[in-house]
Design an enzyme around this catalytic site. Sequence first.
Site, PDB file in Angstrom:
ATOM      1  N   HIS A   1       0.846  -1.199   0.000  1.00 50.60           N
ATOM      2  CA  HIS A   1       0.000   0.000   0.000  1.00 50.60           C
ATOM      3  C   HIS A   1       0.883   1.251   0.000  1.00 50.60           C
ATOM      4  O   HIS A   1       0.664   2.187  -0.779  1.00 50.60           O
ATOM      5  CB  HIS A   1      -0.931  -0.014   1.218  1.00 50.60           C
ATOM      6  CG  HIS A   1      -1.569   1.305   1.528  1.00 50.60           C
ATOM      7  ND1 HIS A   1      -2.581   1.845   0.761  1.00 50.60           N
ATOM      8  CD2 HIS A   1      -1.331   2.213   2.506  1.00 50.60           C
ATOM      9  CE1 HIS A   1      -2.936   3.016   1.266  1.00 50.60           C
ATOM     10  NE2 HIS A   1      -2.192   3.276   2.317  1.00 50.60           N
TER      11      HIS A   1
ATOM     12  N   ASP B   1       7.338  23.029 -25.048  1.00 45.56           N
ATOM     13  CA  ASP B   1       7.237  21.641 -24.564  1.00 45.56           C
ATOM     14  C   ASP B   1       8.271  21.476 -23.465  1.00 45.56           C
ATOM     15  O   ASP B   1       8.965  22.436 -23.090  1.00 45.56           O
ATOM     16  CB  ASP B   1       7.514  20.642 -25.718  1.00 45.56           C
ATOM     17  CG  ASP B   1       6.853  19.280 -25.463  1.00 45.56           C
ATOM     18  OD1 ASP B   1       7.020  18.760 -24.352  1.00 45.56           O
ATOM     19  OD2 ASP B   1       6.168  18.780 -26.371  1.00 45.56           O
TER      20      ASP B   1
ATOM     21  N   TRP C   1       7.551  -0.454   3.938  1.00 42.37           N
ATOM     22  CA  TRP C   1       8.121   0.237   2.770  1.00 42.37           C
ATOM     23  C   TRP C   1       9.549   0.687   3.037  1.00 42.37           C
ATOM     24  O   TRP C   1      10.306   0.961   2.120  1.00 42.37           O
ATOM     25  CB  TRP C   1       7.241   1.418   2.353  1.00 42.37           C
ATOM     26  CG  TRP C   1       7.482   2.690   3.102  1.00 42.37           C
ATOM     27  CD1 TRP C   1       7.071   2.973   4.369  1.00 42.37           C
ATOM     28  CD2 TRP C   1       8.197   3.848   2.642  1.00 42.37           C
ATOM     29  NE1 TRP C   1       7.471   4.230   4.731  1.00 42.37           N
ATOM     30  CE2 TRP C   1       8.175   4.799   3.687  1.00 42.37           C
ATOM     31  CE3 TRP C   1       8.843   4.191   1.462  1.00 42.37           C
ATOM     32  CZ2 TRP C   1       8.773   6.049   3.590  1.00 42.37           C
ATOM     33  CZ3 TRP C   1       9.445   5.443   1.356  1.00 42.37           C
ATOM     34  CH2 TRP C   1       9.399   6.347   2.409  1.00 42.37           C
TER      35      TRP C   1
ATOM     36  N   SER D   1      13.155   6.404 -13.226  1.00 38.80           N
ATOM     37  CA  SER D   1      12.084   7.181 -13.845  1.00 38.80           C
ATOM     38  C   SER D   1      11.959   8.548 -13.174  1.00 38.80           C
ATOM     39  O   SER D   1      11.849   9.587 -13.842  1.00 38.80           O
ATOM     40  CB  SER D   1      10.762   6.404 -13.739  1.00 38.80           C
ATOM     41  OG  SER D   1       9.678   7.244 -13.991  1.00 38.80           O
ATOM     42  N   SER D   2      12.002   8.558 -11.841  1.00 39.65           N
ATOM     43  CA  SER D   2      11.858   9.820 -11.111  1.00 39.65           C
ATOM     44  C   SER D   2      13.017  10.762 -11.402  1.00 39.65           C
ATOM     45  O   SER D   2      12.817  11.966 -11.603  1.00 39.65           O
ATOM     46  CB  SER D   2      11.831   9.565  -9.601  1.00 39.65           C
ATOM     47  OG  SER D   2      10.710   8.839  -9.264  1.00 39.65           O
TER      48      SER D   2
ATOM     49  N   HIS E   1      13.498  11.241   4.394  1.00 37.48           N
ATOM     50  CA  HIS E   1      12.895  12.489   4.839  1.00 37.48           C
ATOM     51  C   HIS E   1      12.754  13.511   3.716  1.00 37.48           C
ATOM     52  O   HIS E   1      11.671  14.075   3.549  1.00 37.48           O
ATOM     53  CB  HIS E   1      13.534  13.090   6.090  1.00 37.48           C
ATOM     54  CG  HIS E   1      12.559  14.054   6.690  1.00 37.48           C
ATOM     55  ND1 HIS E   1      11.476  13.634   7.435  1.00 37.48           N
ATOM     56  CD2 HIS E   1      12.409  15.376   6.537  1.00 37.48           C
ATOM     57  CE1 HIS E   1      10.725  14.678   7.734  1.00 37.48           C
ATOM     58  NE2 HIS E   1      11.269  15.747   7.209  1.00 37.48           N
TER      59      HIS E   1
ATOM     60  N   GLU F   1      12.269  12.722   0.799  1.00 36.70           N
ATOM     61  CA  GLU F   1      11.166  12.131   0.024  1.00 36.70           C
ATOM     62  C   GLU F   1       9.813  12.651   0.528  1.00 36.70           C
ATOM     63  O   GLU F   1       8.904  12.916  -0.257  1.00 36.70           O
ATOM     64  CB  GLU F   1      11.237  10.601   0.128  1.00 36.70           C
ATOM     65  CG  GLU F   1      10.032   9.851  -0.422  1.00 36.70           C
ATOM     66  CD  GLU F   1       9.877   9.938  -1.929  1.00 36.70           C
ATOM     67  OE1 GLU F   1      10.871  10.238  -2.614  1.00 36.70           O
ATOM     68  OE2 GLU F   1       8.756   9.725  -2.415  1.00 36.70           O
TER      69      GLU F   1
ATOM     70  N   TYR G   1       9.241  15.522   1.652  1.00 36.47           N
ATOM     71  CA  TYR G   1       9.057  16.870   1.093  1.00 36.47           C
ATOM     72  C   TYR G   1       8.851  16.828  -0.409  1.00 36.47           C
ATOM     73  O   TYR G   1       8.187  17.708  -0.966  1.00 36.47           O
ATOM     74  CB  TYR G   1      10.209  17.784   1.522  1.00 36.47           C
ATOM     75  CG  TYR G   1      10.113  18.024   3.006  1.00 36.47           C
ATOM     76  CD1 TYR G   1       9.161  18.892   3.515  1.00 36.47           C
ATOM     77  CD2 TYR G   1      10.880  17.304   3.903  1.00 36.47           C
ATOM     78  CE1 TYR G   1       8.986  19.051   4.872  1.00 36.47           C
ATOM     79  CE2 TYR G   1      10.728  17.455   5.268  1.00 36.47           C
ATOM     80  CZ  TYR G   1       9.775  18.323   5.742  1.00 36.47           C
ATOM     81  OH  TYR G   1       9.597  18.475   7.090  1.00 36.47           O
TER      82      TYR G   1
ATOM     83  N   SER H   1      -0.727  27.339  -3.541  1.00 37.14           N
ATOM     84  CA  SER H   1      -0.332  28.731  -3.771  1.00 37.14           C
ATOM     85  C   SER H   1      -0.832  29.255  -5.111  1.00 37.14           C
ATOM     86  O   SER H   1      -0.820  30.470  -5.344  1.00 37.14           O
ATOM     87  CB  SER H   1       1.199  28.861  -3.720  1.00 37.14           C
ATOM     88  OG  SER H   1       1.675  28.396  -2.490  1.00 37.14           O
TER      89      SER H   1
ATOM     90  N   HIS I   1      15.229  11.756  13.048  1.00 32.65           N
ATOM     91  CA  HIS I   1      14.035  11.820  13.912  1.00 32.65           C
ATOM     92  C   HIS I   1      13.097  10.629  13.644  1.00 32.65           C
ATOM     93  O   HIS I   1      12.186  10.389  14.424  1.00 32.65           O
ATOM     94  CB  HIS I   1      13.300  13.165  13.794  1.00 32.65           C
ATOM     95  CG  HIS I   1      12.640  13.429  12.486  1.00 32.65           C
ATOM     96  ND1 HIS I   1      12.560  14.682  11.925  1.00 32.65           N
ATOM     97  CD2 HIS I   1      12.015  12.615  11.604  1.00 32.65           C
ATOM     98  CE1 HIS I   1      11.932  14.618  10.779  1.00 32.65           C
ATOM     99  NE2 HIS I   1      11.582  13.376  10.560  1.00 32.65           N
ATOM    100  N   HIS I   2      13.347   9.906  12.554  1.00 31.29           N
ATOM    101  CA  HIS I   2      12.566   8.695  12.291  1.00 31.29           C
ATOM    102  C   HIS I   2      13.078   7.508  13.106  1.00 31.29           C
ATOM    103  O   HIS I   2      12.490   6.442  13.070  1.00 31.29           O
ATOM    104  CB  HIS I   2      12.636   8.336  10.799  1.00 31.29           C
ATOM    105  CG  HIS I   2      11.967   9.346   9.922  1.00 31.29           C
ATOM    106  ND1 HIS I   2      10.624   9.301   9.612  1.00 31.29           N
ATOM    107  CD2 HIS I   2      12.448  10.445   9.291  1.00 31.29           C
ATOM    108  CE1 HIS I   2      10.319  10.319   8.830  1.00 31.29           C
ATOM    109  NE2 HIS I   2      11.406  11.030   8.614  1.00 31.29           N
TER     110      HIS I   2
ATOM    111  N   THR J   1       7.467  26.490   7.404  1.00 33.64           N
ATOM    112  CA  THR J   1       6.115  25.968   7.140  1.00 33.64           C
ATOM    113  C   THR J   1       5.074  26.939   7.682  1.00 33.64           C
ATOM    114  O   THR J   1       4.048  27.196   7.040  1.00 33.64           O
ATOM    115  CB  THR J   1       5.939  24.568   7.776  1.00 33.64           C
ATOM    116  OG1 THR J   1       7.053  23.756   7.403  1.00 33.64           O
ATOM    117  CG2 THR J   1       4.660  23.913   7.301  1.00 33.64           C
TER     118      THR J   1
ATOM    119  N   LYS K   1       4.491  29.755   5.373  1.00 33.07           N
ATOM    120  CA  LYS K   1       3.600  29.400   4.270  1.00 33.07           C
ATOM    121  C   LYS K   1       2.143  29.448   4.692  1.00 33.07           C
ATOM    122  O   LYS K   1       1.304  30.036   3.999  1.00 33.07           O
ATOM    123  CB  LYS K   1       3.937  27.993   3.751  1.00 33.07           C
ATOM    124  CG  LYS K   1       5.184  27.979   2.916  1.00 33.07           C
ATOM    125  CD  LYS K   1       5.479  26.615   2.373  1.00 33.07           C
ATOM    126  CE  LYS K   1       6.462  26.706   1.246  1.00 33.07           C
ATOM    127  NZ  LYS K   1       5.941  27.373   0.053  1.00 33.07           N
TER     128      LYS K   1
ATOM    129  N   ARG L   1       1.480  -0.020  15.206  1.00 33.95           N
ATOM    130  CA  ARG L   1       1.179  -0.070  13.780  1.00 33.95           C
ATOM    131  C   ARG L   1       1.673  -1.404  13.203  1.00 33.95           C
ATOM    132  O   ARG L   1       2.425  -2.122  13.843  1.00 33.95           O
ATOM    133  CB  ARG L   1       1.816   1.119  13.052  1.00 33.95           C
ATOM    134  CG  ARG L   1       3.316   1.158  13.155  1.00 33.95           C
ATOM    135  CD  ARG L   1       3.915   2.455  12.620  1.00 33.95           C
ATOM    136  NE  ARG L   1       3.826   2.558  11.176  1.00 33.95           N
ATOM    137  CZ  ARG L   1       4.688   3.271  10.422  1.00 33.95           C
ATOM    138  NH1 ARG L   1       5.685   3.952  10.993  1.00 33.95           N
ATOM    139  NH2 ARG L   1       4.550   3.336   9.125  1.00 33.95           N
TER     140      ARG L   1
END
Lengths: 528, 40
Positions: free
Chosen positions: A80, A109, A145, A172-173, A256, A258, A260, A271, A305-306, A331, A334, A453
Amino acid sequence: MSIATTATTAPHDEHHGPARGLMRWVTTTNHKDIGTLYLCFALAMFFVGGIMAMLIRAELFEPGLQLMQPTFFNEMTTMHALVMIFGAVMPAFVGLANWQIPMMIGAPDMALPRLNNWSFWILPFAAAMLLSTLFMQGGGPAGGWTMYPPLMLQTGEAFPFVIFAVHLLGISSVMGAINIVVTIFNMRAPGMSMMKMPLFVWTWLITAFLLIAVMPVLAGAVTMLLTDKFFDTSFFNAAGGGDPVMFQHIFWFFGHPEVYILILPAFGIVSQIIPTFARKPLFGYSSMVYATASIAFLSFIVWAHHMFTVGMPLTAELFFMYATMLIAVPTGVKVFNWVATMWRGSLTFETPMLFAVAFVVLFTIGGFSGLMLAITPADFQYHDTYFVVAHFHYVLVTGAVFAIMGATYYWLPKWTGHMYNEKLGKWHFWLSVVFVNVLFFPQHFLGLAGMPRRIPDYAVQFADWNMISTLGGFAFGASQLLFLYIVVQSIRGGAKATGRVWEGALGLEWTVPSPAPYHTFREAPEVH
Amino acid sequence: METTRPSLDPRVRRANQRLALLLGAVAVGLFVLFIVLNLK
């Protein structure tokens, strides 16, 4: 912000439409076609990942094992996440970038159209390979994951296929990101200086740099996993002198930023939408750009922090705690700017605006729970509980996914030439916003009460909130079928959209007719 | 048809290719670097 003036589209565009048939989509190098392919792929993956989410929530509807074996449950949580992150949210943002960035900067283009075609067509093969692992001997990946060793190394025959799929998704990314950077640097219309670019373009430019910087790190990490498994290396094998915690450091050095990558383009979308429906220019444009860049920079120095609970030196825990809290500053800038843009604006609440306002409120809730998790001693309690699940789903569903839906409603008339059904759009919004909270808000309570979890069974004291969460999940999932219906309906017909579509819309993309001609800006527009 | 796409100025095309190659080299370099840093 740029003010568009002359709309310069190719003369006789109607005579030079796309090729017909299936091969149009296979061989296309047109940014609009490729954008459509990305968006369709992302929508399909959104439903595939959604079905997995439904299975997870169905199993958790009540205590005990009802529907599946624990291993399959773990496969579902792992897949998932992988499907939603790499198959749905990232491709959706790349699709939006493909459609919009050339039109927003006045380019004919993307800079590298063949690379663009290749970037997309790698994706369906990678996704098919990833999904096929569920049918292999030993099942699909079930270690989460994050793919932590040694658990990940216990995967059966699927293991090398998962690694290869991750490599392909990463390639690809990176190719897509290179294309976006080159397009923005080299293909802007005369007069479109960097500080005149729309915020969506700015946020994507910064996201593309993040992608180029961190996807190779993920590729390196999974390559080392592969050699540990098949070539007797010991990068992460303690018995051979390696360190499994090192994998976590490397993974989260990718992971991390990722996060963002998944949210900065959403900031850009919001925005764009809020000024349009507030009929005011974006408040604090420059500060928005600098805040985005600051968030991107900080994303590289907060990874641990993870993993507060792995046992780090106190100094490291303090550093990562304070660095993480620092992210609240840009943040907050924003969120303040979005609210200030709405302040005393001539607000109307069409569906894109509803999603944008919901984003501001609900993403901020996800941000606040993130701050709670940043506090090291508190995180020792919250770590690996449903509080974390609630936190990142507020950020990624009511954040990233809501922004993608808002963007779809916002730009759909430009893509299809038809207005979508506003009444149904509002229904979709209200059903989504109610049930997404029924789905995820109780998970805060479950986490604070100690529910772990990635576990298919749980103690009876967690039963009530799990039942409510599951009901919310099924209702939220069903609401998304309405989204599919609205999009298909708008493609097939509907009220004719004007070029500008929205009264308060500013920017080059609104100066071309709706639907946007197959080739736009054959000659560069003038930007003042 | 694809042939109707306005062709790019060759200088812009070369600049695009150079920048893309540079960014690609950075990506490959980071991939190799993160593996090499873990060798001992």
